[in-house]
Structure formats: structure tokens, C-alpha cells
Write an enzyme that holds these catalytic residues in place. Structure first.
Site, mmCIF file in Angstrom:
data_model
loop_
_atom_site.group_PDB
_atom_site.id
_atom_site.type_symbol
_atom_site.label_atom_id
_atom_site.label_comp_id
_atom_site.label_asym_id
_atom_site.label_seq_id
_atom_site.Cartn_x
_atom_site.Cartn_y
_atom_site.Cartn_z
ATOM 1 N N HIS A 161 -25.459 -55.645 -100.829
ATOM 2 C CA HIS A 161 -24.706 -56.160 -101.865
ATOM 3 C C HIS A 161 -25.575 -55.131 -102.996
ATOM 4 O O HIS A 161 -25.301 -55.635 -104.196
ATOM 5 C CB HIS A 161 -25.136 -57.364 -102.345
ATOM 6 C CG HIS A 161 -24.552 -58.574 -101.591
ATOM 7 N ND1 HIS A 161 -24.972 -59.801 -101.378
ATOM 8 C CD2 HIS A 161 -23.193 -58.618 -101.109
ATOM 9 C CE1 HIS A 161 -24.201 -60.483 -100.682
ATOM 10 N NE2 HIS A 161 -23.196 -59.617 -100.392
ATOM 11 N N ARG A 166 -16.559 -47.675 -99.399
ATOM 12 C CA ARG A 166 -17.573 -48.713 -99.249
ATOM 13 C C ARG A 166 -18.308 -48.631 -97.795
ATOM 14 O O ARG A 166 -17.603 -48.785 -96.859
ATOM 15 C CB ARG A 166 -17.341 -50.081 -99.705
ATOM 16 C CG ARG A 166 -18.625 -51.057 -99.285
ATOM 17 C CD ARG A 166 -18.223 -52.602 -99.452
ATOM 18 N NE ARG A 166 -19.372 -53.459 -99.352
ATOM 19 C CZ ARG A 166 -19.331 -54.399 -98.768
ATOM 20 N NH1 ARG A 166 -18.072 -55.254 -98.226
ATOM 21 N NH2 ARG A 166 -20.417 -55.281 -98.506
ATOM 22 N N ARG A 224 -24.164 -68.417 -93.285
ATOM 23 C CA ARG A 224 -25.465 -67.809 -92.853
ATOM 24 C C ARG A 224 -26.548 -68.610 -93.249
ATOM 25 O O ARG A 224 -26.549 -69.262 -94.402
ATOM 26 C CB ARG A 224 -25.760 -66.514 -93.054
ATOM 27 C CG ARG A 224 -24.642 -65.450 -92.828
ATOM 28 C CD ARG A 224 -25.016 -63.967 -93.049
ATOM 29 N NE ARG A 224 -24.110 -63.052 -93.014
ATOM 30 C CZ ARG A 224 -23.685 -62.295 -93.958
ATOM 31 N NH1 ARG A 224 -23.932 -62.481 -95.212
ATOM 32 N NH2 ARG A 224 -22.532 -61.431 -93.746
ATOM 33 N N GLU A 255 -17.383 -54.552 -107.901
ATOM 34 C CA GLU A 255 -18.269 -53.595 -106.971
ATOM 35 C C GLU A 255 -16.990 -52.417 -106.847
ATOM 36 O O GLU A 255 -17.525 -51.128 -106.597
ATOM 37 C CB GLU A 255 -18.313 -54.172 -105.502
ATOM 38 C CG GLU A 255 -19.704 -54.945 -105.630
ATOM 39 C CD GLU A 255 -19.450 -55.836 -104.339
ATOM 40 O OE1 GLU A 255 -18.720 -57.052 -104.491
ATOM 41 O OE2 GLU A 255 -20.397 -55.791 -103.567
ATOM 42 N N ASN A 271 -12.330 -50.329 -98.802
ATOM 43 C CA ASN A 271 -13.349 -51.100 -98.083
ATOM 44 C C ASN A 271 -12.876 -51.490 -97.024
ATOM 45 O O ASN A 271 -12.266 -52.570 -96.848
ATOM 46 C CB ASN A 271 -13.724 -52.338 -99.049
ATOM 47 C CG ASN A 271 -14.760 -53.471 -98.552
ATOM 48 O OD1 ASN A 271 -15.233 -53.142 -97.269
ATOM 49 N ND2 ASN A 271 -14.968 -54.225 -99.464
#
Ligand code: ADP
Length: 410
Positions: A181, A92, A242, A385, A10
Site C-alpha cells: 500500500h 501498479r 486476513r 492511488e 492495475n
């Protein structure tokens, strides 16, 4: 013996997270993180199976040196990238646009398409590409697979994926709701079905991925029909830093009246909003500590976070029509019992409730937290993940006759 190991990478703009997995028994052989690439002092933390982390700091100027450092660290445990046991590298990739609906073996055309998507993912896709190119240079013979954050959401109907703006303008700039996601939403919705002892095709799930970034999705029979992030990860839930949903006119107002530039507003909404903008903290542990100590700003931030979460549960209930389970996952979802309790409070009319005793139990496996007689299951389902990326990568390589599939597996 065919190779059975998969390295999951990743690659962020200044970090590389990695895991080496053996797919025979789904074992994690090593986990690590290299941070602050390009800064004066970079840091590597490497944990082999069985524990005993090793830490290292020094100068890592770029991703090429980063991956070499990772390879060297793995080699110390006899797990080097030159190992014949390595079947593939799974990367990823954040943005796959509409094009990539599945994990994909990387070739030049795939690289070109990921590059073409940079305008809609300016922070993420360039770093992902650098990671891929560096890994290719180190092991050109090995299948490299891209697993896209957006892929699971490509099943969304147009009614959910389109913004209600002029169609020609939207299409000219590829403006639509892509969602992110996806690897986590796919994994967690499937694991939730497994927890219920049912097939994913028979189950409707609302997945709440609440980490520092946060997103919700509505999954009908294993397929995503709506998700809360959009063109970028900014839309939807209140997150650590955010804002999530907002009247877009706030942006014009900040430009015209506040005199702010587009870049300044981008930073404001992505980095200085959400929980940190509301109360100065983005870690839910600290926010809860402050709430319990009577801090009003932390209380308001928590309430705004929960209010938005509840709105999405309601909205996705309506989108799905019938809901079998609501699943909480990621750092906040897996650990913050007060968030789970507050998000579901008052929704008994929808068949949703949390059992206080079950909710308070900590654990790292999938579990139900709703009362035994609840109409809708409420679950905590730890996401994974990296395992999902490795599983998808390995399945593809085996299936497509890549190096792992080129020999008889039996
Ligand atoms: P990401 O991958 O988006 O960076 P994670 O899924 O690791 O995030 O979640 C990180 C967040 O999880 C932290 O910012 C913190 O708010 C929350 N978190 C982690 N542990 C706990 C805990 N024990 N209690 C409450 N919140 C927690």
C-alpha cells in the site's frame, strides 16, 4: 503540444482496473474495471468523465483481450490508446523488493527483476507482468512506468525491516519486511501535511490505510520508518479476510495437529480469517449494522479489529516519538466514523481525540476530525492511488526525456 495523458493500469490475476488521467489539470477522463477475465462471462464497467457508465459482458479469455477491450471502450470516447495525447502508461506493481525504491521506466532488465520477485509475490507480480507485456505489445513506442507498492517503505531502517530470525536463512530467501500500500501511504502522508499547512519534511504522521486489506505506517518527515505489512500483505492489522499478526506457531500447530497443508493454511489466513473469519462478514457497513442490532459475534469481531488498530497507533507513536497527525484512509478509514471514534477512544493521554460532530460529517475531501485545541491532529484523508501513480509516472517521463519530455513543455 506535448502529450499530457497517462493511462494507469492495475492488472490483477482476473481483473484490470484502469483510469485515464490528464495531468494538465489532474482531470480524470475515464475510469473502469474489467472483471472475471478467463471466466465464462467477463464484465466491463466503464465510466467516462461526466458520468454515464457503460456496462458490457462477454467472453474475455486473457489479459491481451482485456486490454484490447479497454482500448476499444476508451476509443468510443475518442480516448483510444493510439492517441498522440497519451504520454505514458503507469502500471501498479505490487512487489518491487529492495531493488526498486522509485518509480521506474520499464525495460527488459526491469521486467526480469519483477519476474525474479515472483517467489515473494506469487499472486500479484505475474498478473502485473502480464499487464505490462500486453500494454507494451499494444504501444511499443510509449514509455511504460512501474510504480511499486513497496517503494515507499524501502526507507525503513534495518531495525524495522528485519525479522529476528537467522540472518543467513533470511537473506538466502529474501525474507524481510517489505510493506505494501506504499503508494497510498506516500500520498496520504503528503496530503496530511498539506492539510496541516506544513511541509512533509516537518511532519510526523501515522497513516491508517483501512480498506479490505489494511495497513498502518509510521512516516517521519515524509519518509516511512515502519509499516505493518511484512514479507507479504498478511502481517499486521486485522483485515477483511486476513488474520494479520499471529504467533507463527499457530501454523505448525495447524499442520501437526490439524492435519492441514501449507496451501490450506495459506487460504485460511488470507481468505477466511480477519473479520470474515470472526463473524462471517468483511464489509464494515454490515458489521456495524449487526453490532447496532446487538449481534455478539459482530461485536467481538469489531472489538478485535479495534484492539489491534489501537496497538499499532500506540506502537507507531512510540516509534515516532512525536506525532503531529493520525490520518485515516481507504474504504473503512474514510467512511466508518465508529471505527475512527473507537480507535482513538481512551488515547487522550497521547493527545489524541476525535470531535463527535466533525467525525460524523461525511465528505470526500481531506478534513480534520480532532477538536480545535487537540495536541495531535486526527484527519480523514481520502486516498487516490491512481492519481499518485499517474503523477509519479508523468513526472518520471517528463524528467527522463521520454515521449512527453522530448518536446518543449512551455
Ligand atoms: P480495497 O481497495 O482494499 O478492496 P477499499 O479501500 O475500497 O478496499 O475498502 C473496501 C471496504 O471499505 C469494504 O469492504 C467496507 O468494509 C468498507 N466500506 C466502504 N464503504 C463503507 C461505509 N460507507 N461504511 C463503512 N465501511 C465502508
Amino acid at each position: 503540444m506535448s502529450p499530457t495523458r497517462v493511462l494507469v493500469l492495475n492488472s490483477g490475476s482476473s481483473s484490470v482496473k484502469y483510469q485515464l488521467l490528464d495531468m494538465r489539470g489532474s482531470d480524470r477522463l475515464a475510469v473502469g474495471l474489467l472483471e472475471r477475465i478467463g471466466e465464462e462471462t467477463s464484465r466491463l464497467k466503464h465510466t467516462p468523465a461526466g458520468g454515464g457508465s457503460r456496462e458490457w459482458s462477454g467472453s474475455i479469455p486473457d489479459h491481451e483481450s482485456a486490454l484490447k477491450a479497454v482500448a476499444a471502450e476508451l476509443a468510443k470516447d475518442g480516448l483510444g490508446l493510439d492517441s498522440p495525447e497519451l504520454a505514458a502508461i503507469g502500471h501498479r506493481v505490487v512487489h518491487g523488493g529492495r531493488h526498486f525504491t522509485e518509480p521506474t521506466v520499464i525495460d527488459d532488465a526491469v521486467l526480469a527483476e519483477i519476474e525474479r520477485l515472483i517467489p515473494v509475490a506469487p499472486l500479484h507480480n505475474p498478473a502485473n507482468l502480464t499487464g505490462i507485456r500486453t500494454a507494451q505489445a499494444l504501444r511499443p513506442d510509449l514509455p511504460q512506468v512501474a510504480v511499486f507498492d513497496t517503494a515507499f517503505h524501502t526507507t525503513m531502517p534495518e531495525s524495522a525491516a528485519r525479522y529476528a530470525i537467522d540472518v543467513e536463512t533470511a537473506d538466502a530467501h529474501r525474507i524481510r519486511r517489505y510493506g505494501f500500500h506504499g503508494t497510498s501511504h506516500a500520498y496520504v502522508s503528503r496530503e496530511t501535511a498539506r492539510l496541516l499547512g506544513r511541509a512533509p519534511e516537518d511532519v510526523n504522521v501515522i497513516v491508517l490505510h483501512l480498506g479490505n486489506g489494511a495497513s498502518a505506517s509510521a512516516v517521519r518527515g515524509g519518509r516511512c520508518v515502519d509499516t505493518s505489512m511484512g514479507l507479504t500483505p498478511l502481517e499486521g492489522l486485522v483485515m477483511g479476510t486476513r488474520s494479520g499478526d499471529m504467533d507463527p506457531a499457530v501454523i505448525f500447530h495447524l499442520m501437526r495437529v490439524g492435519g492441514m497443508s501449507a496451501d490450506e493454511i495459506d487460504t485460511l489466513l488470507n481468505k477466511r480469517s480477519g473479520l470474515i473469519g470472526l463473524c462471517g462478514d468483511n464489509d464494515m457497513r454490515e458489521i456495524r449494522r449487526r453490532v447496532d442490532a446487538g449481534d455478539e459475534r459482530a461485536r467481538l469481531a469489531f472489538d478485535i479489529y479495534i484492539h489491534r488498530l489501537k496497538k499499532y497507533i500506540g506502537a507507531y507513536y512510540a516509534v515516532l516519538g512525536r506525532v503531529d497527525a493520525v490520518a485515516f484512509t481507504a474504504g473503512v478509514g474514510e467512511n466508518a466514523a465508529p471505527v475512527r471514534e473507537a480507535a482513538v477512544a481512551g488515547l487522550e493521554g497521547l493527545g489524541l481525540a476525535v470531535d463527535g460532530g466533525l467525525n460524523a460529517v461525511r465528505g470526500d475531501t481531506a478534513r480534520l476530525i480532532s477538536p480545535a485545541d487537540a495536541r495531535v491532529a486526527v484527519a480523514v484523508v481520502p486516498t487516490d492511488e491512481e492519481m499518485e501513480i499517474a503523477t509519479q509516472t508523468y513526472a518520471l517521463v517528463i524528467g527522463s526525456g521520454g515521449s512527453a519530455g522530448s518536446e518543449n513543455l512551455t
